[in-house]
Write an enzyme that holds these catalytic residues in place. Structure first.
Site, PDB file in Angstrom:
ATOM      1  N   SER A   1      72.373 126.722  27.177  1.00  0.00           N
ATOM      2  CA  SER A   1      71.593 126.969  28.389  1.00  0.00           C
ATOM      3  C   SER A   1      72.131 126.124  29.549  1.00  0.00           C
ATOM      4  CB  SER A   1      70.114 126.701  28.099  1.00  0.00           C
ATOM      5  OG  SER A   1      69.297 127.195  29.136  1.00  0.00           O
TER       6      SER A   1
ATOM      7  N   ASP B   1      66.471 137.134  24.587  1.00  0.00           N
ATOM      8  CA  ASP B   1      66.312 135.909  25.367  1.00  0.00           C
ATOM      9  C   ASP B   1      65.524 136.233  26.640  1.00  0.00           C
ATOM     10  OD1 ASP B   1      66.784 133.681  27.103  1.00  0.00           O
ATOM     11  OD2 ASP B   1      68.641 133.234  26.034  1.00  0.00           O
TER      12      ASP B   1
ATOM     13  N   HIS C   1      66.109 132.476  22.918  1.00  0.00           N
ATOM     14  CA  HIS C   1      66.795 131.381  23.593  1.00  0.00           C
ATOM     15  C   HIS C   1      66.755 130.066  22.808  1.00  0.00           C
ATOM     16  CE1 HIS C   1      68.651 129.883  27.265  1.00  0.00           C
ATOM     17  NE2 HIS C   1      67.844 128.835  27.282  1.00  0.00           N
TER      18      HIS C   1
END
Length: 281
Positions: free
Chosen positions: A149, A225, A258
């Site tokens: 991320s 995600d 995620h």
């Protein structure tokens, strides 16, 4: 440079440790963790710098990714920094989960009051690798970088800007075009100011268009995600790779979100990718 040992644990024949030191880059104390595999008892080993995402610390990847077993098999050390300075506390640095503490974005801030302490790019690309190489049996000439991320953004930028430092690069669900998403615009405006030319120096898609990394980059992205469309924009990375000739393997995985269950599922592939670039496989 003095390193304070906070805790060390036997782990897969090696050692998982947690440490603190006085950082010159960040002008205050910083924490980091290191996994040293069993092979390091007889020789220096290559290492992968693992950069975590928003709200995370030096503990997050170490505890949640399940990476040590594979790293021990391959003979890779893992270096895991915190995601921002924690001291001194600055005005407003605890007001938002996506800015300030836990959200350093791996940039060297140029705007007050952040510029004195939030120098995470220098910290993760220069100061911390040098510190670890001086304190642990790590081969500083064989260093890779990976991240998740915000940390995926950091890993891509680190490799693209510092190919002299990093031999290999991979990312999980990276923020691929931070100049074009709400997380990145907020962080860059505050840390770097309004001039978008400065932002481009920390935007992986912009950097990749300008000059590719000398080696394949591996990226994994989950199709479930919740941040995919608004924040992550992997298609921007694909477009940049096509424009510059970057070797990019971008894998999309149906049903994965995620979080760290996603990372656990594919972390072995990423470490094997780095090991190949280090000449271990």
């Amino acid at each position: 440079m003095a390193v304070e040992t906070l805790a060390e644990h036997a782990c897969w024949g090696g050692t998982q440790g947690f440490y603190r030191h006085a950082s010159s880059s960040c002008a205050g104390p910083m924490r980091f963790s290191v996994f040293v595999p069993p092979q390091a008892s007889s020789r220096p080993v290559p290492a992968v710098l693992a950069l975590a995402g928003l709200t995370c610390t030096e503990e997050t990847f170490a505890i949640k990714a399940g990476a040590q077993r594979v790293a021990a098999e391959l003979g890779l050390a893992l270096i895991m920094p915190d995601t921002s300075p924690r001291e001194p506390v600055l005005p407003g640095d605890r007001d938002s989960w996506d800015f300030g503490q836990g959200a350093g974005f791996y940039v060297d801030a140029t705007q007050a009051p952040w510029s004195a302490n939030y120098r995470m790019f220098a910290y993760v690309t220069d100061e911390l690798p040098a510190l670890v190489a001086s304190r642990f049996p790590v081969d500083a000439s064989r260093l890779g970088v990976m991240g998740h991320s915000m940390g995926g953004h950091g890993a891509l930028v680190a490799a693209l800007r510092r190919p002299d430092r990093f031999r290999s690069c991979s990312a999980f669900a990276p923020i691929s075009a931070p100049s074009d998403c709400p997380w990145g615009v907020k962080a860059f405006t505050n840390y770097l100011g309004p001039a978008r030319a400065a932002w481009a120096e920390y935007d992986a898609s912009a950097l990749m268009r300008r000059k590719p990394f000398a080696g394949e980059i591996l990226v994994d992205q989950g199709s479930a995600d919740k941040f995919l469309v608004e924040q992550l924009k992997p298609e921007k990375l694909e477009e940049a790779a096509a424009a510059s000739g970057q070797m990019l393997t971008l894998r999309r995985h149906a049903g994965y979100d995620h979080g760290y269950f996603f990372i656990q599922s594919f972390v072995a592939d990423h470490l094997a990718h780095h090991a190949r670039r280090m000449g271990l496989r």
